[in-house]
Design an enzyme around this catalytic site. Structure first.
Site, PDB file in Angstrom:
ATOM      1  N   ASN A   9       0.859  -1.182   0.000  1.00 52.52           N
ATOM      2  CA  ASN A   9       0.000   0.000   0.000  1.00 52.52           C
ATOM      3  C   ASN A   9       0.897   1.235   0.000  1.00 52.52           C
ATOM      4  O   ASN A   9       1.534   1.533   1.010  1.00 52.52           O
ATOM      5  CB  ASN A   9      -0.882  -0.038   1.258  1.00 52.52           C
ATOM      6  CG  ASN A   9      -1.689   1.232   1.446  1.00 52.52           C
ATOM      7  OD1 ASN A   9      -1.829   2.031   0.523  1.00 52.52           O
ATOM      8  ND2 ASN A   9      -2.234   1.423   2.642  1.00 52.52           N
ATOM      9  N   LYS A  11       0.017   4.255  -0.126  1.00 52.80           N
ATOM     10  CA  LYS A  11      -0.633   5.416   0.505  1.00 52.80           C
ATOM     11  C   LYS A  11      -0.473   6.656  -0.396  1.00 52.80           C
ATOM     12  O   LYS A  11      -0.439   6.516  -1.612  1.00 52.80           O
ATOM     13  CB  LYS A  11      -0.075   5.660   1.908  1.00 52.80           C
ATOM     14  CG  LYS A  11      -0.021   4.373   2.745  1.00 52.80           C
ATOM     15  CD  LYS A  11       0.241   4.641   4.188  1.00 52.80           C
ATOM     16  CE  LYS A  11       0.431   3.314   4.901  1.00 52.80           C
ATOM     17  NZ  LYS A  11       0.403   3.446   6.337  1.00 52.80           N
ATOM     18  N   HIS A  93      -9.347   0.907   5.381  1.00 51.71           N
ATOM     19  CA  HIS A  93      -8.022   1.102   5.992  1.00 51.71           C
ATOM     20  C   HIS A  93      -8.176   2.037   7.194  1.00 51.71           C
ATOM     21  O   HIS A  93      -8.977   2.972   7.162  1.00 51.71           O
ATOM     22  CB  HIS A  93      -7.049   1.692   4.962  1.00 51.71           C
ATOM     23  CG  HIS A  93      -5.634   1.660   5.439  1.00 51.71           C
ATOM     24  ND1 HIS A  93      -5.132   2.579   6.326  1.00 51.71           N
ATOM     25  CD2 HIS A  93      -4.625   0.784   5.186  1.00 51.71           C
ATOM     26  CE1 HIS A  93      -3.859   2.276   6.593  1.00 51.71           C
ATOM     27  NE2 HIS A  93      -3.529   1.192   5.910  1.00 51.71           N
ATOM     28  N   GLU A  95      -6.517   4.435   8.147  1.00 49.30           N
ATOM     29  CA  GLU A  95      -6.309   5.852   7.834  1.00 49.30           C
ATOM     30  C   GLU A  95      -7.559   6.441   7.177  1.00 49.30           C
ATOM     31  O   GLU A  95      -7.840   7.631   7.323  1.00 49.30           O
ATOM     32  CB  GLU A  95      -5.051   6.014   6.961  1.00 49.30           C
ATOM     33  CG  GLU A  95      -3.802   5.744   7.796  1.00 49.30           C
ATOM     34  CD  GLU A  95      -2.597   5.270   7.026  1.00 49.30           C
ATOM     35  OE1 GLU A  95      -2.588   5.320   5.782  1.00 49.30           O
ATOM     36  OE2 GLU A  95      -1.631   4.824   7.693  1.00 49.30           O
ATOM     37  N   GLU A 162      -5.056  -5.303  10.843  1.00 47.73           N
ATOM     38  CA  GLU A 162      -3.996  -4.307  10.992  1.00 47.73           C
ATOM     39  C   GLU A 162      -4.193  -3.544  12.304  1.00 47.73           C
ATOM     40  O   GLU A 162      -4.957  -2.562  12.344  1.00 47.73           O
ATOM     41  CB  GLU A 162      -4.054  -3.306   9.842  1.00 47.73           C
ATOM     42  CG  GLU A 162      -3.838  -3.919   8.482  1.00 47.73           C
ATOM     43  CD  GLU A 162      -3.252  -2.898   7.526  1.00 47.73           C
ATOM     44  OE1 GLU A 162      -2.125  -3.101   7.097  1.00 47.73           O
ATOM     45  OE2 GLU A 162      -3.917  -1.885   7.252  1.00 47.73           O
ATOM     46  N   GLY A 168       2.942   1.820  10.751  1.00 50.57           N
ATOM     47  CA  GLY A 168       3.917   2.897  10.580  1.00 50.57           C
ATOM     48  C   GLY A 168       4.678   3.240  11.854  1.00 50.57           C
ATOM     49  O   GLY A 168       5.326   4.277  11.927  1.00 50.57           O
ATOM     50  N   SER A 204       3.833  -2.636  10.176  1.00 50.47           N
ATOM     51  CA  SER A 204       5.296  -2.652  10.274  1.00 50.47           C
ATOM     52  C   SER A 204       5.924  -3.973   9.836  1.00 50.47           C
ATOM     53  O   SER A 204       6.892  -4.444  10.427  1.00 50.47           O
ATOM     54  CB  SER A 204       5.738  -2.270  11.697  1.00 50.47           C
ATOM     55  OG  SER A 204       5.293  -0.956  12.002  1.00 50.47           O
TER      56      SER A 204
END
Ligand code: PEP
Length: 244
Positions: A9, A11, A93, A95, A162, A168, A204
């Site tokens: 991904n 992003k 996701h 985010e 996730e 991240g 990660s």
């Protein structure tokens, strides 16, 4: 037997030209043993798709609109993504959820994905507060059940677990923890598809830890953010996954 998946991904990273160069460096990756998926930004799909066309690397979008064609300024319809060669779309996701994509919107996006011939990669995951509350499994099962309400179980779909605190951050769930949570998620799936649906871990993931995750029975793949932005590290993850 479920084939392992490595999905990257990107992003909102790279210019289109940089993304195209990154894709060019993936062309010689050995993807014979695993399914590899790349999700660049919308703006990159055409050019990155042209580069990857000659490979077995599949193209994904990072989200899609809940709507079809019409007066929806700034939105991108599933039909457009399928026309650009996308086979997959990431939905829910963290985010995107963090910017207001709730379970109801995620369910609508899953329906749109199926309607437009895209395979949804449905992301679920708890934040640190839920993790510490001891109610993690109830929370995750709630996200799974809501998504399943929109799923067409005659078609392929994937889940990606996730944990938000691992995205991240350099922190990861342990491989045993990922196995245990993903095993519980699999237990929520309809019996007739539970053995076939692939469930990924994300958070990660890098070359150094991918084999640990993928050596677990229920962990069928990885969703990779940061480490998918460098061809060498993404190819090292693909290699690691191919050796499990
Ligand atoms: C992600 O964006 O889905 C992700 C897992 O990111 P990272 O690998 O950078 O933690």
């Amino acid at each position: 037997m479920r084939r392992k998946v490595v999905a990257g991904n990107w992003k909102m990273n790279t210019t289109v030209s940089e993304g195209e160069k990154l894709a060019e460096r993936l062309v010689d990756a050995d993807v014979s043993a695993v399914d590899v998926i790349v999700a660049p930004p919308f703006t990159h799909l055409d050019r990155v798709g042209s580069v990857l066309e000659k490979t077995d690397i599949a193209l994904a979008a990072q989200t899609l609109s809940v709507d079809t064609f019409g007066a929806h300024t700034g939105e991108v319809a599933g039909e457009m993504l399928a026309d650009l060669g996308c086979s997959y779309v990431i939905v829910g996701h963290s985010e995107s959820r963090g910017r207001g994509e709730n379970d109801e919107i995620v369910a609508q996006k899953i329906e749109r994905a199926f309607e437009t011939g895209l395979t949804p990669i449905i992301c679920i995951g708890e934040d640190e507060e839920v993790y510490n509350s001891g109610e993690r499994l109830d929370f995750l099962k709630g996200q799974v059940r809501s998504a399943l309400g929109a799923v067409d179980s005659s078609k392929a779909f994937m889940f990606a677990y996730e944990p938000i605190w691992a995205i991240g951050t350099g922190k990861t769930a342990s491989a045993d923890d990922a196995q245990s949570v993903i095993g519980e998620i699999r237990g929520e799936l309809p019996k007739e598809v539970a053995d076939d649906i692939r469930i990924l871990y994300g958070g990660s993931v890098k070359a150094e830890n991918v084999e640990g995750f993928l050596s677990k029975d229920d962990v069928d793949g990885v969703l990779v953010g940061g480490a998918s932005l460098k061809a060498d590290s993404f190819k090292a993850i693909i290699d690691g996954a191919s050796h499990v």
